[in-house]
Design a protein around this motif. Structure first.
Motif, short mmCIF file in Angstrom:
data_model
loop_
_atom_site.label_atom_id
_atom_site.label_comp_id
_atom_site.label_asym_id
_atom_site.label_seq_id
_atom_site.Cartn_x
_atom_site.Cartn_y
_atom_site.Cartn_z
N TYR A 251 0.85 -1.19 0.00
CA TYR A 251 0.00 0.00 0.00
C TYR A 251 0.88 1.24 0.00
N LYS A 252 0.66 2.09 -0.99
CA LYS A 252 1.37 3.36 -1.08
C LYS A 252 0.44 4.46 -0.57
N THR A 259 -4.75 10.11 5.61
CA THR A 259 -6.12 10.38 5.17
C THR A 259 -7.02 9.17 5.45
N LEU A 260 -8.30 9.36 5.22
CA LEU A 260 -9.24 8.26 5.36
C LEU A 260 -8.87 7.11 4.43
N ALA A 261 -8.42 7.43 3.23
CA ALA A 261 -7.99 6.39 2.29
C ALA A 261 -6.87 5.54 2.89
N ALA A 265 -7.28 1.53 4.16
CA ALA A 265 -6.48 0.49 3.51
C ALA A 265 -5.55 -0.20 4.51
N GLU A 266 -4.88 0.58 5.33
CA GLU A 266 -3.94 0.00 6.29
C GLU A 266 -4.68 -0.82 7.35
N HIS A 267 -5.85 -0.35 7.73
CA HIS A 267 -6.66 -1.12 8.70
C HIS A 267 -7.04 -2.48 8.13
N VAL A 268 -7.48 -2.51 6.88
CA VAL A 268 -7.88 -3.78 6.27
C VAL A 268 -6.68 -4.73 6.20
N SER A 276 1.81 -8.03 3.78
CA SER A 276 1.86 -6.78 3.03
C SER A 276 2.91 -5.85 3.62
N ARG A 277 3.12 -4.76 2.93
CA ARG A 277 3.96 -3.69 3.44
C ARG A 277 3.33 -2.36 3.06
#
Length: 424
Positions: A251-252, A259-261, A265-268, A276-277
């Motif tokens: 995830y970049k 942000t919410l984005a 993503a990081e929460h999921v 992942s990284r």
């Protein structure tokens, strides 16, 4: 889903795409079978911020005839053989004259490189280095490129899937490379199948903006037409690319980084224990550079597998069907869908009985037999959610405290809302 994705991949694979032209239009029209895209044309020469839309490029054929009569660098056998956006050529020339127009990768002798020249008129051929080294240096070659550069237009497609609010979630992908699998077709196909999954969700809160553009110039053109609304309405967004290989997820983050984005993503990834990284925003990459440019600073990140430039097959003929996995693409759809579901549930909930702990038993939400040594998971989630439903914590932060996916609270939210104990 895997078999369906493969069928569309096989149809899209042979098409020679570029940032303009009929190959791009043909590909968008195939994808319209999956997403009801509205196609838009931006005329050549149109100013889009600091850029201008280039002339439209189309190609029919390209090849070289060697002094001994062999046809090499045959566009019809592999469309990477031609330098993308080459001007038309039909001439005889010596090896010395031809050589500056031949491109190869000495460190990857079996790969055809992918190269472009969108904004400087020239021509060229891309060939395997082992083939280049075997070419005769004496005699006459013939170079043929049947292409055209004309005043036409750049094509892009988008679709707004409406929800209950005007707040938007952006999914943007690019469509402009010729026959490459992970770096080209994985993004549009995952985005198209993600659209189908999101469209099937009931009671969507957000409006979803699906964007299919040529990379860089297409995103800039899109922002020139839609950027003001997007700046006002975008709650979160993602650039979908490089999601078809066997690598772990990457995830970049957006340029802002929190942000919410990014949080969703990081929460999921964390809560589902996905291998992942996470990497910070950097200028190398795809259209997140445009969405996160200073004039917009949109909350846009990118969930990938192995990122661009970090696998050896990148921008070569080795990025083919054998390099990708349709199971991996289906998994990518599923992970993006989990992000969507997290965003849909994520709110700052309010406990309507905030003074002390609500009496759950009279509402059928507490076990009849008290004093048990261990609470059920369902009861623990109810009490945890009610405790932190103070308007200061959103669902992602509440779920993080328990180490659970936010989506695990969906039924808890429903039952507490029905009981009148919770409101958004």
């Amino acid at each position: 889903m895997e078999q369906e994705i493969e069928k569309y991949f096989d149809r899209l694979w042979p098409i020679c795409r570029s940032i303009t032209g009929n190959g791009l239009r043909d590909s968008l029209n195939i994808l319209r079978e999956l997403v009801p895209l509205e196609l838009h044309e931006v005329p050549s020469g149109t100013p889009v911020f600091d850029w201008h839309i280039p002339r439209e490029w189309n190609i029919k054929d390209a090849y070289i005839i060697t002094p001994d009569g062999r046809k090499i660098a045959d566009f019809k056998s592999n469309n990477l053989h031609v330098l993308n956006y080459s001007i038309p050529v039909n001439k005889e020339l010596s090896f010395e004259e031809l050589s500056p127009h031949l491109f190869s990768l000495p460190d990857m002798p079996d790969a055809i490189p992918y190269l472009t020249s969108y904004y400087k008129e020239t021509w060229g051929f891309c060939i395997r280095d082992k083939e280049k080294k075997a070419l005769p240096t004496k005699g006459t070659y013939k170079a043929v490129i049947e292409s055209s550069l004309t005043d036409g237009s750049l094509t892009y497609g988008d679709f707004l899937l409406e929800g209950d609010t005007e707040e938007e979630i952006l999914f943007s992908t690019y469509l402009c490379h010729p026959s490459m699998a992970n770096n080209e077709l994985s993004g549009p196909l995952v985005t198209a199948y993600l659209y189908r999954e999101v469209a099937a969700l009931r009671n969507r809160r957000y409006t979803y903006r699906f964007v299919f553009v040529p990379e860089t110039i297409g995103a800039i053109a899109y922002l020139s037409r839609n950027g003001s609304r997007m700046k006002e309405k975008t709650a979160a967004g993602y650039v979908v690319t490089c999601v078809g290989d066997h690598g772990e997820f990457t995830y970049k983050r957006s340029k802002a980084g929190n942000t919410l984005a990014d949080r969703a993503a990081e929460h999921v990834l964390r809560s589902h224990k996905v291998k992942s990284r996470v990497i910070d925003f950097a200028i190398g990459g795809s259209d997140e550079r445009q969405y996160c440019s200073p004039g917009f600073n949109l909350p846009v990140g990118s969930l990938m597998r192995t990122p661009y430039q970090q696998y050896s097959q990148y921008h070569t003929s080795l990025d083919d069907k054998s390099f990708i996995s349709f199971a991996a693409m289906a998994e990518s759809v599923g992970l993006y869908l989990e992000i969507v579901k997290t965003l849909e549930l994520n709110r700052r909930y309010i406990n309507t009985q905030p003074y002390g702990e609500p009496q759950l038993g009279k509402r059928g939400l507490y076990a009849d037999l008290g004093g048990q040594r261990k609470r059920s998971d369902a009861l623990t989630r109810r009490l945890h959610l009610l405790c932190f439903a103070d308007g200061a914590h959103d669902l992602i932060s509440i779920a993080e405290k328990m180490g659970l996916p936010a989506t695990d609270f969906e039924s808890t939210i429903a039952e507490l809302t029905k009981a009148g104990l919770l409101k958004a």
